[in-house]
Design an enzyme around this catalytic site. Structure first.
Site, mmCIF file in Angstrom:
data_model
loop_
_atom_site.group_PDB
_atom_site.id
_atom_site.type_symbol
_atom_site.label_atom_id
_atom_site.label_comp_id
_atom_site.label_asym_id
_atom_site.label_seq_id
_atom_site.Cartn_x
_atom_site.Cartn_y
_atom_site.Cartn_z
ATOM 1 N N HIS A 55 0.882 -1.150 0.000
ATOM 2 C CA HIS A 55 0.000 0.000 0.000
ATOM 3 C C HIS A 55 0.928 1.210 0.000
ATOM 4 O O HIS A 55 2.027 1.148 0.535
ATOM 5 C CB HIS A 55 -0.839 0.079 1.276
ATOM 6 N N ASP A 58 2.340 1.882 3.382
ATOM 7 C CA ASP A 58 3.286 0.901 3.931
ATOM 8 C C ASP A 58 4.724 1.361 3.688
ATOM 9 O O ASP A 58 5.623 1.053 4.464
ATOM 10 C CB ASP A 58 3.123 -0.464 3.229
ATOM 11 N N MET A 89 2.579 -5.820 -7.724
ATOM 12 C CA MET A 89 1.277 -5.239 -7.389
ATOM 13 C C MET A 89 1.450 -4.101 -6.403
ATOM 14 O O MET A 89 2.273 -4.159 -5.489
ATOM 15 C CB MET A 89 0.368 -6.321 -6.811
ATOM 16 N N GLU A 182 -10.869 -6.417 -5.093
ATOM 17 C CA GLU A 182 -10.897 -7.433 -4.034
ATOM 18 C C GLU A 182 -12.157 -7.293 -3.196
ATOM 19 O O GLU A 182 -12.422 -6.225 -2.643
ATOM 20 C CB GLU A 182 -9.675 -7.296 -3.135
ATOM 21 N N LYS A 184 -14.831 -8.413 -0.047
ATOM 22 C CA LYS A 184 -14.885 -8.923 1.334
ATOM 23 C C LYS A 184 -16.296 -8.646 1.839
ATOM 24 O O LYS A 184 -16.852 -7.578 1.570
ATOM 25 C CB LYS A 184 -13.838 -8.229 2.201
ATOM 26 N N GLU A 218 -9.735 -13.320 -2.355
ATOM 27 C CA GLU A 218 -8.932 -13.758 -1.203
ATOM 28 C C GLU A 218 -9.586 -14.948 -0.530
ATOM 29 O O GLU A 218 -10.811 -14.923 -0.280
ATOM 30 C CB GLU A 218 -8.742 -12.637 -0.196
ATOM 31 N N HIS A 221 -11.687 -14.143 2.605
ATOM 32 C CA HIS A 221 -12.893 -13.320 2.410
ATOM 33 C C HIS A 221 -14.064 -14.131 1.856
ATOM 34 O O HIS A 221 -15.188 -14.012 2.357
ATOM 35 C CB HIS A 221 -12.579 -12.140 1.496
ATOM 36 N N ASP A 246 -5.171 -13.425 -3.557
ATOM 37 C CA ASP A 246 -4.673 -13.311 -2.176
ATOM 38 C C ASP A 246 -4.832 -14.657 -1.480
ATOM 39 O O ASP A 246 -5.956 -15.095 -1.209
ATOM 40 C CB ASP A 246 -5.475 -12.247 -1.406
ATOM 41 N N ASP A 256 -11.664 -12.046 9.947
ATOM 42 C CA ASP A 256 -10.678 -12.246 8.878
ATOM 43 C C ASP A 256 -9.325 -12.612 9.484
ATOM 44 O O ASP A 256 -8.569 -11.767 9.931
ATOM 45 C CB ASP A 256 -10.559 -10.928 8.090
ATOM 46 N N ASP A 258 -6.612 -14.266 8.114
ATOM 47 C CA ASP A 258 -5.399 -14.095 7.288
ATOM 48 C C ASP A 258 -4.273 -15.007 7.781
ATOM 49 O O ASP A 258 -3.135 -14.567 7.967
ATOM 50 C CB ASP A 258 -4.927 -12.633 7.298
ATOM 51 N N ASP A 292 -1.509 -12.913 1.236
ATOM 52 C CA ASP A 292 -2.001 -11.786 2.039
ATOM 53 C C ASP A 292 -2.339 -12.354 3.407
ATOM 54 O O ASP A 292 -3.508 -12.650 3.702
ATOM 55 C CB ASP A 292 -3.223 -11.151 1.386
HETATM 56 C C1 DIG Z 1 -7.012 -7.066 2.746
HETATM 57 O O1 DIG Z 1 -7.324 -8.376 2.430
HETATM 58 C C2 DIG Z 1 -6.564 -6.308 1.536
HETATM 59 C C3 DIG Z 1 -5.561 -5.261 1.906
HETATM 60 O O2 DIG Z 1 -4.579 -5.882 2.670
HETATM 61 C C4 DIG Z 1 -5.017 -4.872 0.586
HETATM 62 O O3 DIG Z 1 -5.634 -3.709 0.186
HETATM 63 C C5 DIG Z 1 -5.350 -5.999 -0.355
HETATM 64 C C6 DIG Z 1 -4.145 -6.343 -1.160
HETATM 65 O O4 DIG Z 1 -4.013 -7.684 -1.379
HETATM 66 N N1 DIG Z 1 -5.878 -7.052 0.514
HETATM 67 MN MN MN Z 2 -6.404 -9.314 0.711
HETATM 68 MN MN MN Z 3 -8.081 -10.776 4.634
#
Ligand code: DIG
Ligand code: MN
Ligand code: MN
Length: 392
Positions: A55, A58, A89, A182, A184, A218, A221, A246, A256, A258, A292
């Protein structure tokens, strides 16, 4: 060199925010020191990763001056050059700063929507400068708790306006980037707009430059939404819209998480890898394998690198198991597509009056057809045995 050691050809990537996660959560303070982006690049290269994603915030802390930004970026570029790591990316943080507390592109306040576009254009410029060709949009605050706050149709229209505008920006700049959206279902908002990859695929079809927009599904998600991640990815691949992915682990019915890839649903993971790597037939996915995910909060820095190595190693182990499964003669016999020389021509190539009459005229003994056993118990047992490593 172990067969499961990652190599750059695997295209494994991690976000700076993943291995750089200091372990803060809604109920606790950070447990690990914050590492510099440059150090993360070097450590990921040591682990065998191909690249790193980010990001804007970041890398360049929110509110940095232009000269500070340039200094940080120059140093980061040196770390990339010294390690050979790539930046496939980039994305924008449109969810941490208080200004985005009620959304970014979908906010009711035009000043917020303008600030989101401004921040995203600058982040796209940064991504292009680092060589990113995929730009992800995750609408972490594009949602509601008090749903009466805006007409959901207005929110969707505002997000369409923003993406149409930003597609125009990328095209005018000649960046050659593609966008990956993406989905969610919720968290951090009570409900997020465009909650699943299926919603995103339809939304993309309504965009002015839909050809340059795909999805970034993802694991966690779609699992949070109670859906099959494999089916969502397959639908995106079937339309050539899987522009990024992801990868992580997730228990259903939780926030979530992760988690490390493959640490939870190994059957779902091997079925996903069959799809991505093409061991089951069909086109393989050619993009980055992005994790991710982040290490457990229990871990110190050494544990973070255990986490990163575990993501990549599990992926490669399951890829080897998927190859063995899809080349197993007994499996192949069980999943070979059924053919019928008389009926097949009637089912393909669209409608015709002749096909309709022929189909109406077919004599099919439904009771007899229904008696056929599918042998899916044996097929799934074979998958489990390959997964458990007792069949090669
Ligand atoms: C969360 O799953 C999102 C953020 O971390 C980011 O914007 C995106 C990038 O993979 N995944
Ligand atoms: Mn993600
Ligand atoms: Mn996530």
């Amino acid at each position: 060199m172990n067969a499961f050691d990652p190599v750059s050809q695997d295209l494994f990537t991690f976000g700076l925010w993943t291995v750089g996660n200091p372990g803060r959560d809604p109920f606790g303070e950070p447990v690990r020191p914050v590492q510099s982006p440059d150090r993360l690049v070097h450590k990921l290269a040591e682990c065998g990763a191909y690249g790193v994603n980010l990001h804007d915030d970041d890398l360049v802390p929110f509110g940095s001056s232009a000269s500070e930004r340039d200094r940080i970026v120059a140093s980061f570029k040196k770390a990339l050059a010294d390690t050979g790591m790539k930046v496939p990316m980039a994305t924008t943080n449109l969810f941490s700063q208080p200004i985005f507390k009620d959304g970014a592109f979908s906010s009711n306040d035009p000043k917020v929507r303008a600030f989101a576009l401004q921040k995203t254009m600058r982040a796209i410029d940064l991504g292009a400068e680092l060589g990113a060709t995929i730009y992800v949009f995750w609408g972490g605050r594009e949602g509601t708790e008090a749903d009466a706050c805006r007409d959901p149709r207005t929110a969707i229209a505002r997000m369409r306006d923003a993406l149409d505008f930003l597609c125009g920006y990328v095209k005018e700049q000649g960046y050659g980037m593609r966008f990956a959206l993406e989905a969610k279902p919720n968290e951090p908002r009570g409900d997020l707009y465009l909650p699943t990859t299926g919603h995103m695929l339809h939304f993309i079809s309504t965009l002015r430059n839909h050809e340059m927009v795909g999805v970034n599904p993802e694991v966690a998600h779609e699992t949070m939404a109670g859906l099959s991640f494999v089916h969502n990815v397959a639908q995106a691949m079937e339309r050539d819209k899987l522009f990024h992915i992801d990868l992580n682990g997730q228990k259903i019915g939780r926030y979530d998480q992760d988690l490390r890839f493959g640490s939870e649903d190994q059957k779902g993971a091997i079925l996903l890898i069959r799809l991505l790597e093409g061991t089951m037939g069909g086109k393989r996915y050619e993009g980055p394998r992005h994790f991710d995910a982040h290490a457990y909060r229990t871990e110190d820095e050494a544990g973070v690198w255990d986490f990163a190595k575990g993501c990549m190693r599990t992926y490669k182990i399951l890829h080897a198991r998927a190859k063995a499964f899809d080349s197993d003669p007994e499996v192949m016999a069980l999943i070979t597509e059924m053919r019928d020389a008389q009926i097949d021509p009637l089912l393909h190539g669209g409608y015709s009056k002749q096909k309709a009459q022929a189909l109406k005229g077919l004599s099919i003994d439904a009771a007899q057809v229904a008696k056929r056993g599918l042998r899916y118990e044996r097929l799934d047992q074979l998958l489990v045995e390959h997964l458990l490593g007792v069949r090669s």
